[in-house]
Design a protein around this motif. Structure first.
Motif, mmCIF file in Angstrom:
data_model
loop_
_atom_site.group_PDB
_atom_site.id
_atom_site.type_symbol
_atom_site.label_atom_id
_atom_site.label_comp_id
_atom_site.label_asym_id
_atom_site.label_seq_id
_atom_site.Cartn_x
_atom_site.Cartn_y
_atom_site.Cartn_z
ATOM 1 N N LEU A 46 7.280 0.946 9.610
ATOM 2 C CA LEU A 46 6.658 0.088 10.615
ATOM 3 C C LEU A 46 7.343 0.258 11.970
ATOM 4 O O LEU A 46 6.673 0.313 13.005
ATOM 5 N N GLY A 47 8.666 0.342 11.958
ATOM 6 C CA GLY A 47 9.383 0.530 13.214
ATOM 7 C C GLY A 47 8.976 1.820 13.907
ATOM 8 O O GLY A 47 8.815 1.857 15.134
ATOM 9 N N HIS A 165 -6.177 10.780 9.966
ATOM 10 C CA HIS A 165 -5.034 10.848 9.057
ATOM 11 C C HIS A 165 -4.629 9.421 8.665
ATOM 12 O O HIS A 165 -4.514 8.551 9.533
ATOM 13 N N VAL A 166 -4.424 9.185 7.374
ATOM 14 C CA VAL A 166 -4.029 7.861 6.892
ATOM 15 C C VAL A 166 -2.732 7.981 6.104
ATOM 16 O O VAL A 166 -2.681 8.640 5.057
ATOM 17 N N VAL A 167 -1.665 7.371 6.632
ATOM 18 C CA VAL A 167 -0.384 7.309 5.931
ATOM 19 C C VAL A 167 -0.435 6.089 5.021
ATOM 20 O O VAL A 167 -0.475 4.950 5.485
ATOM 21 N N LEU A 168 -0.475 6.346 3.722
ATOM 22 C CA LEU A 168 -0.716 5.292 2.733
ATOM 23 C C LEU A 168 0.558 4.927 1.987
ATOM 24 O O LEU A 168 1.219 5.778 1.399
ATOM 25 N N VAL A 169 0.895 3.629 2.001
ATOM 26 C CA VAL A 169 2.011 3.098 1.217
ATOM 27 C C VAL A 169 1.556 1.802 0.576
ATOM 28 O O VAL A 169 0.562 1.204 0.985
ATOM 29 N N GLY A 170 2.290 1.353 -0.446
ATOM 30 C CA GLY A 170 1.917 0.076 -1.030
ATOM 31 C C GLY A 170 2.277 -0.073 -2.488
ATOM 32 O O GLY A 170 3.046 0.693 -3.059
ATOM 33 N N LEU A 171 1.669 -1.088 -3.102
ATOM 34 C CA LEU A 171 1.924 -1.501 -4.474
ATOM 35 C C LEU A 171 0.584 -1.609 -5.231
ATOM 36 O O LEU A 171 -0.349 -2.193 -4.703
ATOM 37 N N THR A 172 0.458 -1.046 -6.358
ATOM 38 C CA THR A 172 1.391 -0.209 -7.078
ATOM 39 C C THR A 172 0.796 1.198 -7.200
ATOM 40 O O THR A 172 -0.370 1.410 -6.896
ATOM 41 N N THR A 173 1.611 2.147 -7.733
ATOM 42 C CA THR A 173 1.160 3.532 -7.794
ATOM 43 C C THR A 173 -0.116 3.686 -8.602
ATOM 44 O O THR A 173 -1.068 4.353 -8.183
ATOM 45 N N MET A 174 -0.168 3.093 -9.801
ATOM 46 C CA MET A 174 -1.344 3.257 -10.641
ATOM 47 C C MET A 174 -2.433 2.240 -10.319
ATOM 48 O O MET A 174 -3.508 2.267 -10.913
ATOM 49 N N GLY A 175 -2.155 1.351 -9.360
ATOM 50 C CA GLY A 175 -3.150 0.379 -8.951
ATOM 51 C C GLY A 175 -3.818 0.780 -7.654
ATOM 52 O O GLY A 175 -4.631 1.712 -7.608
ATOM 53 N N SER A 176 -3.460 0.091 -6.582
ATOM 54 C CA SER A 176 -4.158 0.308 -5.310
ATOM 55 C C SER A 176 -3.914 1.698 -4.732
ATOM 56 O O SER A 176 -4.791 2.258 -4.062
ATOM 57 N N ILE A 177 -2.745 2.288 -4.985
ATOM 58 C CA ILE A 177 -2.456 3.591 -4.380
ATOM 59 C C ILE A 177 -3.324 4.687 -4.979
ATOM 60 O O ILE A 177 -3.954 5.472 -4.252
ATOM 61 N N LEU A 178 -3.387 4.762 -6.291
ATOM 62 C CA LEU A 178 -4.219 5.781 -6.932
ATOM 63 C C LEU A 178 -5.677 5.623 -6.529
ATOM 64 O O LEU A 178 -6.340 6.594 -6.156
ATOM 65 N N GLY A 179 -6.186 4.388 -6.570
ATOM 66 C CA GLY A 179 -7.575 4.150 -6.205
ATOM 67 C C GLY A 179 -7.855 4.441 -4.744
ATOM 68 O O GLY A 179 -8.865 5.073 -4.403
ATOM 69 N N ILE A 226 7.652 11.791 7.696
ATOM 70 C CA ILE A 226 6.896 10.967 8.654
ATOM 71 C C ILE A 226 7.730 10.720 9.896
ATOM 72 O O ILE A 226 7.247 10.842 11.018
ATOM 73 N N LEU A 227 9.003 10.411 9.702
ATOM 74 C CA LEU A 227 9.867 10.129 10.846
ATOM 75 C C LEU A 227 10.070 11.372 11.709
ATOM 76 O O LEU A 227 10.433 11.261 12.882
ATOM 77 N N GLY A 228 9.811 12.533 11.146
ATOM 78 C CA GLY A 228 9.958 13.782 11.888
ATOM 79 C C GLY A 228 8.766 14.134 12.753
ATOM 80 O O GLY A 228 8.828 15.079 13.543
#
Length: 231
Positions: A46-47, A165-179, A226-228
Motif C-alpha cells: 500500500l505504501g 494490469h491488476v496486482v492481486l493480493v488477499g485471503l485466501t489462496t484457494m478462496g478469493s485469490i484462485l477465483g 513489485i517494489l522494483g
C-alpha cells in the motif's frame, strides 16, 4: 541477465492494486504472528502504491489535467460485507454456506450490522487510507461472492481508469485469490499475484496453487518485484 518475472511489461499508469477479502473476520482465523507479518507486507504494498499515486498526482502534465485519472494507479479494497441482510445472499446450495455458518457461530459478525444501506466491510484500521475514505484513487467495494469479478462494480472502475494490469493480493489462496485470478485472466486483465500478499489456512494447498496452478494463467511474483517497478 535474469528474465523479468512479468510475462509482459507492467505500466503502473494502468495498474490497480486489488486487495481481496483483507478483512478482520477472515484475518482472525490466523495466528497473531501470521496476521502481523501479513499486514506488514500489505502495508508495504500500500505504501508503494500510495507513494506512486501521490507522486503522479503532483507531477501530472498540464496537458492531461482535464483527464484526472490518466496515468494514476488505483487501489481497491474489495471485501465481503458479511452480515449484510443477515447473510441471506449466501445460497444453501453453495458449500460456502457451511463456512459462513462457522463464522457466525464463532461470533465474527458481532460488530457487523445487517443494514444493507450501511454495510460493514471489516477492513483493518491499520490499512485504512490516511485521512479516511472518500478519495478517487483508493476505494472500497463490496461483493457477494469470493471472486472479485463476479458480483460487484469492479470492472466499471477498472474500465474508467483504463486499468490493464491488476496486482492481486488477499485471503485466501484457494478462496478469493484462485477465483479472482482465473476470472480476471479470462477477462484479459494482466493478473499479478504477489506471494507475500497471499496466505491460506493450509500451507500445502497455498504452495501447490501458487507454484503449480496459478502460474499457468497469471504472473506469480515476489514483493520485491513489485517494489522494483519504476515511475
Amino acid at each position: 541477465m535474469s528474465s523479468s518475472p512479468f510475462f509482459i511489461p507492467v505500466d503502473l499508469a494502468h495498474t490497480a492494486l486489488l486487495l481481496s477479502d483483507v478483512q478482520t473476520q477472515i484475518l482472525k482465523r490466523f495466528s497473531p504472528e501470521i496476521q502481523k507479518q501479513y499486514l506488514d507486507n500489505i502495508k508495504t504494498l500500500l505504501g508503494f502504491f500510495r507513494d506512486e499515486i501521490s507522486q503522479r498526482r503532483s507531477n501530472q502534465d498540464t496537458a492531461i489535467r482535464g483527464a484526472p485519472y490518466e496515468g494514476v494507479p488505483l487501489i481497491v479494497h474489495h471485501t465481503l460485507p458479511f452480515n449484510i441482510n443477515s447473510n441471506s445472499f449466501v445460497s444453501p446450495y453453495n458449500k460456502l454456506s457451511k463456512w459462513v455458518k462457522q463464522l457466525e457461530d464463532a461470533g465474527y459478525f458481532a460488530n457487523a450490522p445487517s443494514d444493507p444501506h450501511h454495510p460493514y466491510y471489516g477492513i483493518p484500521d491499520e490499512i485504512v487510507p490516511p485521512g479516511g475514505w472518500g478519495g478517487k484513487d483508493e476505494i472500497v467495494l463490496g461483493k457477494l461472492q469470493p471472486s472479485c469479478f463476479g458480483t460487484s462494480d469492479l470492472q466499471s472502475y477498472l474500465r474508467a481508469r483504463g486499468i490493464r494490469h491488476v496486482v492481486l493480493v488477499g485471503l485466501t489462496t484457494m478462496g478469493s485469490i484462485l477465483g479472482s485470478a482465473r476470472a480476471g485472466a479470462d477477462l484479459d486483465y494482466h493478473i499479478i499475484c504477489v506471494e507475500e500478499g497471499i496466505v491460506d489456512d493450509d500451507p500445502e494447498i497455498h504452495k501447490f496453487l501458487m507454484s503449480k496452478v496459478l502460474p499457468k494463467f497469471v504472473d506469480v511474483v515476489e514483493l520485491k518485484d513489485i517494489l522494483g517497478l519504476q515511475l
